[in-house]
Design a protein around this motif. Structure first.
Motif, PDB file in Angstrom:
ATOM      1  N   GLU A  39       0.766  -1.183   0.014  1.00  0.00           N
ATOM      2  CA  GLU A  39      -0.066  -0.251  -0.121  1.00  0.00           C
ATOM      3  C   GLU A  39       1.059   1.276  -0.032  1.00  0.00           C
ATOM      4  O   GLU A  39       0.639   2.308  -0.793  1.00  0.00           O
ATOM      5  CB  GLU A  39      -0.840  -0.249   1.208  1.00  0.00           C
ATOM      6  N   ASP A  43       0.955   4.027  -3.013  1.00  0.00           N
ATOM      7  CA  ASP A  43       0.664   5.343  -2.877  1.00  0.00           C
ATOM      8  C   ASP A  43       1.147   5.980  -1.604  1.00  0.00           C
ATOM      9  O   ASP A  43       0.460   5.942  -0.568  1.00  0.00           O
ATOM     10  CB  ASP A  43      -0.918   5.629  -2.777  1.00  0.00           C
ATOM     11  N   THR A  45       1.818   8.974  -0.261  1.00  0.00           N
ATOM     12  CA  THR A  45       1.183  10.021   1.021  1.00  0.00           C
ATOM     13  C   THR A  45      -0.131   9.600   1.096  1.00  0.00           C
ATOM     14  O   THR A  45      -0.592   9.890   2.282  1.00  0.00           O
ATOM     15  CB  THR A  45       0.911  11.283  -0.044  1.00  0.00           C
ATOM     16  N   GLY A  46      -0.898   8.713   0.378  1.00  0.00           N
ATOM     17  CA  GLY A  46      -2.136   8.040   0.541  1.00  0.00           C
ATOM     18  C   GLY A  46      -2.270   7.236   1.638  1.00  0.00           C
ATOM     19  O   GLY A  46      -2.830   7.313   2.533  1.00  0.00           O
ATOM     20  N   PHE A  47      -1.023   6.426   1.960  1.00  0.00           N
ATOM     21  CA  PHE A  47      -0.659   5.465   2.855  1.00  0.00           C
ATOM     22  C   PHE A  47      -0.719   6.380   4.176  1.00  0.00           C
ATOM     23  O   PHE A  47      -1.549   5.842   5.072  1.00  0.00           O
ATOM     24  CB  PHE A  47       0.386   4.805   2.516  1.00  0.00           C
ATOM     25  N   TRP A  48       0.039   7.156   4.229  1.00  0.00           N
ATOM     26  CA  TRP A  48       0.129   7.848   5.510  1.00  0.00           C
ATOM     27  C   TRP A  48      -1.221   8.654   5.765  1.00  0.00           C
ATOM     28  O   TRP A  48      -1.490   8.902   6.986  1.00  0.00           O
ATOM     29  CB  TRP A  48       1.266   9.009   5.426  1.00  0.00           C
ATOM     30  N   ALA A  49      -1.723   9.127   4.840  1.00  0.00           N
ATOM     31  CA  ALA A  49      -3.029   9.970   5.220  1.00  0.00           C
ATOM     32  C   ALA A  49      -4.272   9.093   5.720  1.00  0.00           C
ATOM     33  O   ALA A  49      -4.863   9.267   6.678  1.00  0.00           O
ATOM     34  CB  ALA A  49      -3.599  10.516   3.956  1.00  0.00           C
ATOM     35  N   GLY A  50      -4.218   7.964   4.986  1.00  0.00           N
ATOM     36  CA  GLY A  50      -5.054   6.929   5.740  1.00  0.00           C
ATOM     37  C   GLY A  50      -4.957   6.523   7.205  1.00  0.00           C
ATOM     38  O   GLY A  50      -5.883   6.375   8.074  1.00  0.00           O
ATOM     39  N   LYS A  53      -5.930   9.576   9.269  1.00  0.00           N
ATOM     40  CA  LYS A  53      -7.408   9.755   9.563  1.00  0.00           C
ATOM     41  C   LYS A  53      -7.812   8.471  10.696  1.00  0.00           C
ATOM     42  O   LYS A  53      -8.522   8.494  11.510  1.00  0.00           O
ATOM     43  CB  LYS A  53      -8.092   9.340   8.307  1.00  0.00           C
ATOM     44  N   THR A  63      -7.252  18.111   4.627  1.00  0.00           N
ATOM     45  CA  THR A  63      -7.657  17.917   3.209  1.00  0.00           C
ATOM     46  C   THR A  63      -6.115  17.778   2.463  1.00  0.00           C
ATOM     47  O   THR A  63      -6.083  17.038   1.412  1.00  0.00           O
ATOM     48  CB  THR A  63      -8.366  18.874   2.636  1.00  0.00           C
ATOM     49  N   GLN A  64      -5.107  18.385   2.592  1.00  0.00           N
ATOM     50  CA  GLN A  64      -3.863  18.416   2.324  1.00  0.00           C
ATOM     51  C   GLN A  64      -3.000  17.349   2.835  1.00  0.00           C
ATOM     52  O   GLN A  64      -2.880  17.473   4.097  1.00  0.00           O
ATOM     53  CB  GLN A  64      -3.313  19.841   2.205  1.00  0.00           C
ATOM     54  N   VAL A  65      -2.353  16.479   2.249  1.00  0.00           N
ATOM     55  CA  VAL A  65      -1.477  15.463   2.893  1.00  0.00           C
ATOM     56  C   VAL A  65      -0.135  15.856   3.123  1.00  0.00           C
ATOM     57  O   VAL A  65       0.388  16.375   4.200  1.00  0.00           O
ATOM     58  CB  VAL A  65      -1.593  14.026   2.158  1.00  0.00           C
TER      59      VAL A  65
END
Ligand code: WTA
Length: 654
Positions: A39, A43, A45-50, A53, A63-65
């Motif tokens: 994962e 992605d 930054t998407g990984f850390w954002a998930g 959250k 909203t900005q990672v």
């Protein structure tokens, strides 16, 4: 980097797969870990954002990672708002209000417990006290405390109101404390009358008074926690007793919601040049790193008792005492004193008495306890332990095997964790239910952490089985944000070497054919003495501040227990001292260094000489001094020296 570091020959072949019993219950097994890595790779930054959250409580969701517009000053989760103390305490009140958050044992055997509810109440009270003393969001507060729950309460109270704490280790001298206070510009100091350590009282208040007398003009108030109850001077109008202020303070204090990037704390650490740097950490990113690594590496569960032996004055005590475990609603143990009071069994007795399940310490402690004999741990019931950890310096395979056999009874996984004050959280370590360990290797990077081995030119070395500089190639949430008050130094120190492309850790490493990392040590002039970072230049400056000293050069020498010890080559003013005079001056210099920096920086060896080995351009040949300190046969070419004859004298042969 010295070539002997790069070309280290590895002879360690033993491997220890995750114990089946552990893996079966672990948060992460090999399959789940592989999924996390996949994962993160797909992605980053998407990984850390998930994770951010799911694992942190946000008052305003982000909203900005990642904001990399001012790289290498990276920013994470920028438009989100949260509070670290609300994440560590308030979040758990409903489900775990009566669960013990902190179990404490003093050196004299006194114990105290705090449930999450009680800890929350104390933190709120102190937060109100700080506000009443005029501390506002963004103000700095220096904390100079013994290892007691009040230190964590002080850190959490600062976080609660958005004040930036800077904890100074209680072993640092008045002069070190003063330097740090002045660099932060703190308006308030929280200290204690003293602490108990190795059967003595550490006179914290007295040292703080000395520091304040020498400067620290920004400090208006000093809050003093009463721990030892020995007599201390209280300066009217400036010094206030913690217990008196707390008596009337309210237990309700709304957390101050801060931007994710709001500095949570500054922590000073040594580099190769200049004075220690104030490493600045953020709120959101830092807390995410501390939270996730406590889950991944320590497999934290609700029924654990987690004992990290590090003092809160170091980064390990920040991430794995004050923040990571509490953010996960875990129970931690804090112990105030020395490991050998009243005897060499103290650590193991504490593990038994408190039912410690996870034990995290430094190789220097393991080596010291190993020397005292296995009869000590063998006297106690260590059957509750389920996971062991190591941090701060390379662990030699012999100490690893002792830890494994004597403490782990050959059934517990060991997590050797590589990270730094600057990284905020563990970076390379075995995930215990998933990764096969090897004595002396911190194994593999955690999910979302992108590590490379690069050569002198900054080119990644792709082949397996490679040695070089350890660098991080992508930003990660818990990374330092800057050096307090000196962003240029931040960029130059950590990014400059390879044109801002990589974060340069300052360590050299070897990566073996299985992709496991073996940290070889620092490539700069930073020493690691008992797991504590010391700049050679700091010790040199301390030595030359003595009126009788003209010049000094300090190097590290391998030491059986400390890992490295301080070896100082010293040039006195006037004729070279010998015999009794030399012994007397050496003792004076040791005390002087303790006074200037702290006892941890005292040189073990001091050698007086007429001169230092210098090249014709005036550069001190440190590599030569390191060889001399080790007692090695000098095979290096000394013909380029300004004064080749000095080598015999430095070696103690003339
Ligand atoms: C060293 C402590 C080998 C390394 C968390 C690093 C290690 C410095 C390990 C940071 C380890 C830390 N194996 N070496 N597991 N952990 N180090 O800032 O040289 O006090 O750069 O952070 O300690 O020290 P610091």
């Amino acid at each position: 980097m010295s070539s002997d570091n790069i070309a280290s020959v590895l002879t360690e072949n033993r491997v220890f797969p995750p114990p089946a019993e552990f893996a079966a219950r672990a948060r992460l097994n090999a399959e789940k870990l592989a999924a996390l890595h996949a994962e993160a790779q797909a992605d980053h930054t998407g990984f850390w954002a998930g994770l951010a959250k799911k694992n942190l409580g946000w008052q305003t969701p982000f909203t900005q990672v990642l904001d990399d517009s001012a790289a290498p000053n990276y920013r994470w989760f920028t438009d989100g708002k949260l509070n670290a103390s609300a994440n560590c305490l308030d979040r758990h009140l409903l489900a775990r209000g009566d669960k013990i958050a902190i179990r404490f044992e003093g050196e004299k055997g006194d114990t105290r417990n705090y449930t999450y509810k009680q800890l929350h109440a104390e933190v709120c009270k102190l937060a109100n006290v700080l506000k009443a003393q005029g501390v506002n969001k963004g103000d700095r507060v220096v904390i100079y405390m013994p290892m007691a729950p009040e230190a964590v309460i002080a850190m959490q109270a600062c976080a609660r109101i958005g004040a930036i704490h800077s904890v100074v280790f209680g072993g640092f001298s008045a002069s070190s404390l003063k330097d740090r206070i002045e660099d932060t510009g703190a308006r308030l100091l929280i200290t204690a009358d003293g602490g108990h350590r190795a059967g003595n009282i550490v006179p914290l208040k007295k040292v703080a008074d000395e520091a304040l007398a020498a400067g620290c003009k920004t400090i208006g108030k000093v809050i003093v926690h009463q721990r030892t109850s020995h007599g201390v001077d209280m300066q009217a109008g400036r010094d206030l007793w913690w217990h008196e202020l707390m008596d009337t303070a309210s237990e309700r204090c709304e957390p101050e919601w801060v931007e994710s990037e709001h500095p949570l704390f500054l922590l000073y650490t040594s580099g190769s040049t200049g004075k220690p740097k104030g490493i600045q950490h953020s709120t959101g990113g830092y807390l995410l790193g501390a939270t996730m690594t406590t889950q991944w590496v320590f497999d934290i569960r609700d029924d654990d008792v987690f004992w990290c032996t590090a003092d809160v004055g170091w980064i390990t005590g920040h991430s794995y005492v004050a923040y990571g475990p509490l953010a996960n609603g875990a129970t931690i143990l804090m112990y105030e004193g020395a490991p050998t009071i009243p005897d060499a069994g103290r650590f193991w007795k504490i593990c038994q008495d408190h039912g410690v399940t996870i034990f995290y310490t430094a190789p220097t402690a393991i080596r010291a306890l190993m020397k005292l004999g296995e009869e000590w741990p063998n006297k106690y019931d260590l059957s509750k332990l389920r996971l062991l950890g190591s941090v701060g310096e390379p662990i030699n395979p012999e100490a690893w095997m002792w830890y494994h056999r004597v403490i782990g009874k050959e059934r517990l996984p060991i997590v050797d964790t590589w990270w730094q004050t600057e990284t905020g959280a563990i970076m390379i370590a075995p995930v215990p239910g998933a990764i096969t360990t090897k004595p002396g290797s911190c194994t593999k990077p955690l999910p979302g952490i992108c590590v490379e081995v690069v050569d002198e030119a900054g080119t990644p070395i792709r082949e397996q089985d490679a040695g070089g500089y350890l660098v991080v190639s992508k930003p990660w949430p818990s990374m330092l944000r800057t050096v307090w008050g000196d962003n240029e130094r931040y960029i130059k120190t950590y990014w400059g070497q390879f044109q801002n492309k990589y974060y340069v850790a300052g360590d050299s490493t070897h990566r073996d054919a299985d992709g496991c990392y073996w940290i070889m040590g620092r490539v700069d002039d930073v020493l690691n003495v008992s797991g504590h970072r010391l700049g050679t230049m700091e010790v040199e400056s301390a030595l030359v501040s003595h009126p009788r000293i003209a010049e000094a050069a300090v190097v590290g020498r391998p030491h059986e227990v400390k890992g490295e010890s301080v070896f100082a080559f010293v040039i006195a003013k006037g004729p070279r001292p010998t015999g009794e005079e030399a012994d007397k001056l050496a003792k004076e210099l040791r005390d002087h260094v303790a006074k200037e920096i702290g006892a941890l920086a005292k040189p073990d060896d001091i050698r007086f000489a007429d001169n230092l080995p210098k090249t014709r351009s005036g550069k001190i040949m440190r590599r030569l001094l390191r060889s001399i300190a080790k007692g090695e046969e000098i095979t290096q070419d000394t013909s380029t020296l300004e004064n080749p004859a000095i080598v015999a004298q430095l070696s103690g042969k003339a």
